[in-house]
Design a protein around this motif. Structure first.
Motif, PDB file in Angstrom:
ATOM      1  N   VAL A 176      -1.506   9.681  -8.931  1.00 15.67           N
ATOM      2  CA  VAL A 176      -1.516  10.603  -7.806  1.00 15.67           C
ATOM      3  C   VAL A 176      -1.242   9.796  -6.542  1.00 15.67           C
ATOM      4  CG1 VAL A 176      -4.023  10.358  -7.575  1.00 15.67           C
ATOM      5  CG2 VAL A 176      -2.890  12.319  -6.548  1.00 15.67           C
ATOM      6  N   VAL A 177      -0.515  10.400  -5.599  1.00 10.22           N
ATOM      7  CA  VAL A 177      -0.240   9.755  -4.313  1.00 10.22           C
ATOM      8  C   VAL A 177      -0.796  10.653  -3.226  1.00 10.22           C
ATOM      9  CG1 VAL A 177       1.501   8.810  -2.757  1.00 10.22           C
ATOM     10  CG2 VAL A 177       1.853   8.697  -5.238  1.00 10.22           C
ATOM     11  N   ALA A 178      -1.679  10.097  -2.408  1.00  5.72           N
ATOM     12  CA  ALA A 178      -2.366  10.890  -1.389  1.00  5.72           C
ATOM     13  C   ALA A 178      -2.256  10.208  -0.030  1.00  5.72           C
ATOM     14  CB  ALA A 178      -3.832  11.080  -1.756  1.00  5.72           C
ATOM     15  N   VAL A 179      -2.369  11.023   1.015  1.00  7.60           N
ATOM     16  CA  VAL A 179      -2.289  10.536   2.389  1.00  7.60           C
ATOM     17  C   VAL A 179      -3.699  10.251   2.901  1.00  7.60           C
ATOM     18  CG1 VAL A 179      -1.589  11.094   4.746  1.00  7.60           C
ATOM     19  CG2 VAL A 179      -0.160  11.794   2.810  1.00  7.60           C
ATOM     20  N   VAL A 180      -3.858   9.062   3.459  1.00  8.88           N
ATOM     21  CA  VAL A 180      -5.162   8.614   3.940  1.00  8.88           C
ATOM     22  C   VAL A 180      -5.015   8.104   5.362  1.00  8.88           C
ATOM     23  CG1 VAL A 180      -6.992   6.890   3.593  1.00  8.88           C
ATOM     24  CG2 VAL A 180      -5.950   8.006   1.620  1.00  8.88           C
ATOM     25  N   ALA A 181      -6.008   8.343   6.193  1.00 11.94           N
ATOM     26  CA  ALA A 181      -6.030   7.767   7.543  1.00 11.94           C
ATOM     27  C   ALA A 181      -6.328   6.276   7.431  1.00 11.94           C
ATOM     28  CB  ALA A 181      -7.071   8.457   8.400  1.00 11.94           C
ATOM     29  N   PRO A 182      -5.544   5.415   8.084  1.00 16.33           N
ATOM     30  CA  PRO A 182      -5.789   3.965   7.961  1.00 16.33           C
ATOM     31  C   PRO A 182      -7.198   3.539   8.355  1.00 16.33           C
ATOM     32  CG  PRO A 182      -3.632   4.374   8.917  1.00 16.33           C
ATOM     33  CD  PRO A 182      -4.321   5.700   8.846  1.00 16.33           C
ATOM     34  N   ASP A 183      -7.834   4.260   9.281  1.00 14.57           N
ATOM     35  CA  ASP A 183      -9.180   3.863   9.678  1.00 14.57           C
ATOM     36  C   ASP A 183     -10.242   4.263   8.646  1.00 14.57           C
ATOM     37  OD1 ASP A 183      -9.273   6.584  10.061  1.00 14.57           O
ATOM     38  OD2 ASP A 183      -9.617   6.490  12.216  1.00 14.57           O
ATOM     39  N   ALA A 184      -9.818   4.927   7.557  1.00 16.24           N
ATOM     40  CA  ALA A 184     -10.758   5.284   6.495  1.00 16.24           C
ATOM     41  C   ALA A 184     -10.872   4.179   5.447  1.00 16.24           C
ATOM     42  CB  ALA A 184     -10.329   6.584   5.827  1.00 16.24           C
ATOM     43  N   VAL A 185     -10.032   3.159   5.552  1.00 18.19           N
ATOM     44  CA  VAL A 185     -10.045   2.067   4.576  1.00 18.19           C
ATOM     45  C   VAL A 185     -10.450   0.770   5.269  1.00 18.19           C
ATOM     46  CG1 VAL A 185      -8.180   3.210   3.322  1.00 18.19           C
ATOM     47  CG2 VAL A 185      -7.633   1.362   4.909  1.00 18.19           C
ATOM     48  N   VAL A 186     -10.787  -0.206   4.467  1.00 17.38           N
ATOM     49  CA  VAL A 186     -11.072  -1.549   4.976  1.00 17.38           C
ATOM     50  C   VAL A 186      -9.857  -2.418   4.687  1.00 17.38           C
ATOM     51  CG1 VAL A 186     -12.527  -3.593   4.775  1.00 17.38           C
ATOM     52  CG2 VAL A 186     -13.553  -1.311   4.646  1.00 17.38           C
ATOM     53  N   VAL A 191      -3.504 -14.107   4.458  1.00 15.76           N
ATOM     54  CA  VAL A 191      -2.770 -15.181   5.122  1.00 15.76           C
ATOM     55  C   VAL A 191      -1.590 -15.592   4.237  1.00 15.76           C
ATOM     56  CG1 VAL A 191      -2.877 -17.518   6.049  1.00 15.76           C
ATOM     57  CG2 VAL A 191      -4.843 -15.993   6.290  1.00 15.76           C
ATOM     58  N   VAL A 192      -0.374 -15.445   4.775  1.00 15.12           N
ATOM     59  CA  VAL A 192       0.837 -15.837   4.054  1.00 15.12           C
ATOM     60  C   VAL A 192       1.656 -16.764   4.946  1.00 15.12           C
ATOM     61  CG1 VAL A 192       0.965 -13.762   2.615  1.00 15.12           C
ATOM     62  CG2 VAL A 192       2.039 -13.767   4.865  1.00 15.12           C
ATOM     63  N   HIS A 193       2.557 -17.507   4.322  1.00 14.73           N
ATOM     64  CA  HIS A 193       3.373 -18.458   5.080  1.00 14.73           C
ATOM     65  C   HIS A 193       4.248 -17.751   6.117  1.00 14.73           C
ATOM     66  CE1 HIS A 193       2.086 -21.814   2.753  1.00 14.73           C
ATOM     67  NE2 HIS A 193       2.665 -21.426   1.629  1.00 14.73           N
ATOM     68  N   ASP A 194       4.817 -16.626   5.743  1.00 13.05           N
ATOM     69  CA  ASP A 194       5.735 -15.904   6.627  1.00 13.05           C
ATOM     70  C   ASP A 194       4.926 -15.098   7.642  1.00 13.05           C
ATOM     71  OD1 ASP A 194       7.771 -14.542   7.853  1.00 13.05           O
ATOM     72  OD2 ASP A 194       8.046 -13.114   6.217  1.00 13.05           O
ATOM     73  N   ARG A 195       4.958 -15.529   8.883  1.00 11.88           N
ATOM     74  CA  ARG A 195       4.178 -14.843   9.900  1.00 11.88           C
ATOM     75  C   ARG A 195       4.954 -13.733  10.597  1.00 11.88           C
ATOM     76  NH1 ARG A 195       0.454 -19.579  12.699  1.00 11.88           N
ATOM     77  NH2 ARG A 195      -0.200 -20.555  10.747  1.00 11.88           N
ATOM     78  N   THR A 196       6.173 -13.485  10.162  1.00 11.33           N
ATOM     79  CA  THR A 196       6.926 -12.373  10.742  1.00 11.33           C
ATOM     80  C   THR A 196       6.524 -11.047  10.119  1.00 11.33           C
ATOM     81  OG1 THR A 196       8.770 -12.572   9.171  1.00 11.33           O
ATOM     82  CG2 THR A 196       8.885 -13.885  11.202  1.00 11.33           C
ATOM     83  N   ARG A 197       5.673 -11.088   9.096  1.00 13.06           N
ATOM     84  CA  ARG A 197       5.130  -9.867   8.501  1.00 13.06           C
ATOM     85  C   ARG A 197       3.622 -10.007   8.368  1.00 13.06           C
ATOM     86  NH1 ARG A 197       9.638  -9.855   4.389  1.00 13.06           N
ATOM     87  NH2 ARG A 197      11.193  -8.395   5.142  1.00 13.06           N
ATOM     88  N   ARG A 198       2.926  -8.872   8.447  1.00 19.98           N
ATOM     89  CA  ARG A 198       1.483  -8.863   8.263  1.00 19.98           C
ATOM     90  C   ARG A 198       1.149  -8.079   6.997  1.00 19.98           C
ATOM     91  NH1 ARG A 198       1.308 -12.291  11.759  1.00 19.98           N
ATOM     92  NH2 ARG A 198      -0.045 -12.325  13.602  1.00 19.98           N
ATOM     93  N   LEU A 199       0.414  -8.705   6.106  1.00 23.61           N
ATOM     94  CA  LEU A 199       0.003  -8.076   4.862  1.00 23.61           C
ATOM     95  C   LEU A 199      -1.518  -8.034   4.796  1.00 23.61           C
ATOM     96  CD1 LEU A 199       2.422  -9.890   2.391  1.00 23.61           C
ATOM     97  CD2 LEU A 199       2.752  -7.682   3.497  1.00 23.61           C
ATOM     98  N   SER A 200      -2.039  -7.023   4.133  1.00 25.18           N
ATOM     99  CA  SER A 200      -3.485  -6.868   4.028  1.00 25.18           C
ATOM    100  C   SER A 200      -3.868  -6.419   2.624  1.00 25.18           C
ATOM    101  CB  SER A 200      -4.004  -5.825   5.029  1.00 25.18           C
ATOM    102  OG  SER A 200      -3.724  -6.200   6.361  1.00 25.18           O
ATOM    103  N   THR A 201      -5.074  -6.783   2.231  1.00 24.68           N
ATOM    104  CA  THR A 201      -5.703  -6.188   1.063  1.00 24.68           C
ATOM    105  C   THR A 201      -6.462  -4.956   1.538  1.00 24.68           C
ATOM    106  OG1 THR A 201      -5.942  -8.300  -0.086  1.00 24.68           O
ATOM    107  CG2 THR A 201      -7.405  -6.506  -0.770  1.00 24.68           C
ATOM    108  N   VAL A 202      -6.177  -3.808   0.939  1.00 22.60           N
ATOM    109  CA  VAL A 202      -6.797  -2.552   1.352  1.00 22.60           C
ATOM    110  C   VAL A 202      -7.849  -2.160   0.327  1.00 22.60           C
ATOM    111  CG1 VAL A 202      -6.387  -0.074   1.654  1.00 22.60           C
ATOM    112  CG2 VAL A 202      -4.830  -1.736   2.678  1.00 22.60           C
ATOM    113  N   ARG A 203      -9.063  -1.933   0.817  1.00 21.95           N
ATOM    114  CA  ARG A 203     -10.170  -1.535  -0.058  1.00 21.95           C
ATOM    115  C   ARG A 203     -10.618  -0.123   0.314  1.00 21.95           C
ATOM    116  NH1 ARG A 203     -11.184  -6.219  -2.578  1.00 21.95           N
ATOM    117  NH2 ARG A 203     -10.862  -8.155  -1.406  1.00 21.95           N
ATOM    118  N   LEU A 204     -10.729   0.710  -0.707  1.00 22.70           N
ATOM    119  CA  LEU A 204     -11.172   2.088  -0.510  1.00 22.70           C
ATOM    120  C   LEU A 204     -12.496   2.289  -1.244  1.00 22.70           C
ATOM    121  CD1 LEU A 204      -7.826   2.138  -1.261  1.00 22.70           C
ATOM    122  CD2 LEU A 204      -8.134   4.402  -0.275  1.00 22.70           C
ATOM    123  N   THR A 205     -13.467   2.820  -0.534  1.00 17.54           N
ATOM    124  CA  THR A 205     -14.779   3.088  -1.121  1.00 17.54           C
ATOM    125  C   THR A 205     -15.202   4.507  -0.759  1.00 17.54           C
ATOM    126  OG1 THR A 205     -15.390   0.754  -0.874  1.00 17.54           O
ATOM    127  CG2 THR A 205     -17.168   2.326  -1.288  1.00 17.54           C
ATOM    128  N   GLY A 206     -15.146   5.392  -1.741  1.00 14.80           N
ATOM    129  CA  GLY A 206     -15.558   6.770  -1.514  1.00 14.80           C
ATOM    130  C   GLY A 206     -14.745   7.493  -0.462  1.00 14.80           C
TER     131      GLY A 206
END
Length: 368
Positions: A176-186, A191-206
């Motif tokens: 399933v693919v659902a729309v979530v508000a970014p402020d609802a996740v952690v 940290v990656v070598h390429d600083r021209t992009r920002r990547l994150s680990t997204v954690r969802l709890t309830g």
């Protein structure tokens, strides 16, 4: 929407002029080393003046509905400039997800905003950053007329600046693919070598999502996720082709300017051969990137995987060889070569890898 060669050439010229004016290497470094790692002023200008944010948005939602060839031109020019903008995350990944679910009310509500430059992104990989419904770590459980999401998605781009997030999860009856508000996740920055992009680990709890915010379920979700990954891989291939060409140009110019033993180093056979080999890879990468774009538009997974994997490998090799041509200065922080090399490495790892793509191509071949 069909785009002529002349229109593509004009688009390329306009993009290159804007990048040279508004995103020179000094500006890329400034943005990459501070704040959210994205030049939102540049993104606004690209959306407003050139319609970049609207490229993949269907015309009925206020977009341009451009074909894959136009998307490849944009990605190539942005990759050439190492532009720190959310083109991949928003104009390619998020917009593809919402466009494929255009019949969903939440998609119809967001597509016009994405076309105007609102930033979106997707969390469609497992915790290890590898795509595929069998790799999803987020789980969706039913609670009344809501879905509750729990789990982790890895290497999510630009979630820090996103206004909307599409999350892929495994539900009771399939993906399933659902729309979530970014402020609802952690979101925890990776940290990656390429600083021209920002990547994150997204954690969802309830995280509770109303049914009205579901983009797709079951087979429709599988098709949507496949489309997102295909178009993402094609955009990364075009980005790689643009970066490879630019870093090769830098190496050629340095070989003309650098004098050793009273001769430009480009006159020495070993350097000439290296530059010639790099040129072969650059031209092959450009052709393969065009092929990847066409394959993405035609839903040709095998063709896309083979073309994109070649380009990603070529960029890494060309960027590495460019550092060799530059010699000692090429290894320094002050020189721009390492920026291209790091971008090449991240391109090769996002949404799988070159070897992962080749494995997908092999699977597609044996399934015929």
């Amino acid at each position: 929407m069909t785009t002529t060669r002349e229109e593509l050439s004009d688009l390329r010229a306009s993009l290159r002029a804007m990048m040279e004016r508004r995103s020179p290497p000094a500006r890329v470094r400034e943005v990459a080393e501070s704040g959210p790692g994205a030049d939102l002023d540049l993104w606004s200008a690209l959306a407003r003046d050139l319609g970049v944010a609207a490229m993949t948005v269907p015309e009925e939602f206020g977009g341009i509905g451009a074909g894959p060839e136009a998307i490849a031109v944009v990605a190539e020019e942005l990759g050439r400039a190492l532009a720190p903008v959310p083109f991949l995350s928003s104009a390619v990944l998020a917009t593809t997800a919402f466009a494929r679910a255009g019949g969903a009310p939440v998609a119809a509500a967001w597509l016009p905003r994405l076309a105007e430059g609102a930033v979106g992104t997707v969390a469609v990989t497992g915790a290890d950053g590898v795509p595929g419904v069998d790799r999803l770590d987020v789980r969706a459980t039913v609670s009344g007329d809501h879905l509750v999401l729990d789990g982790t998605a890895g290497f999510v781009p630009d979630v820090e600046i996103a206004e909307v997030l599409a999350v892929a999860a495994w539900g009771e009856h399939g993906p399933v693919v659902a729309v979530v508000a970014p402020d609802a996740v952690v979101a925890e920055r990776v940290v990656v070598h390429d600083r021209t992009r920002r990547l994150s680990t997204v954690r969802l709890t309830g995280v509770s999502v109303p049914r009205t915010d579901v983009l797709a379920e079951g087979d429709s979700a599988v098709a949507l996720l496949d489309a997102v990954c295909r178009h993402g891989a094609a955009a990364l291939a075009a980005d790689a082709a643009g970066g490879a060409r630019r870093v090769h140009e830098m190496a050629v110019q340095y070989a003309k300017d650098r004098v050793q033993f009273n001769r430009p180093i480009g006159s020495f056979q070993a350097v000439k051969h290296k530059l010639a080999d790099m040129y072969v890879l650059v031209e092959g990468a450009a052709a393969a990137a065009e092929g990847a774009a066409r394959a993405a538009g035609a839903d040709d997974e095998r063709g896309l995987a083979l073309a994109a994997s070649f380009v990603l490998d070529a960029y890494t090799e060309v960027a590495g060889e460019a550092i060799q041509v530059h010699g000692g200065i090429g290894y320094t922080w002050e020189h721009d070569c390492h920026l291209f090399f790091k971008r090449a490495q991240l391109n090769e790892a996002l949404l799988g890898s070159a070897s992962w793509l080749r494995a997908r191509a092999a699977d597609a071949l044996t399934a015929v």
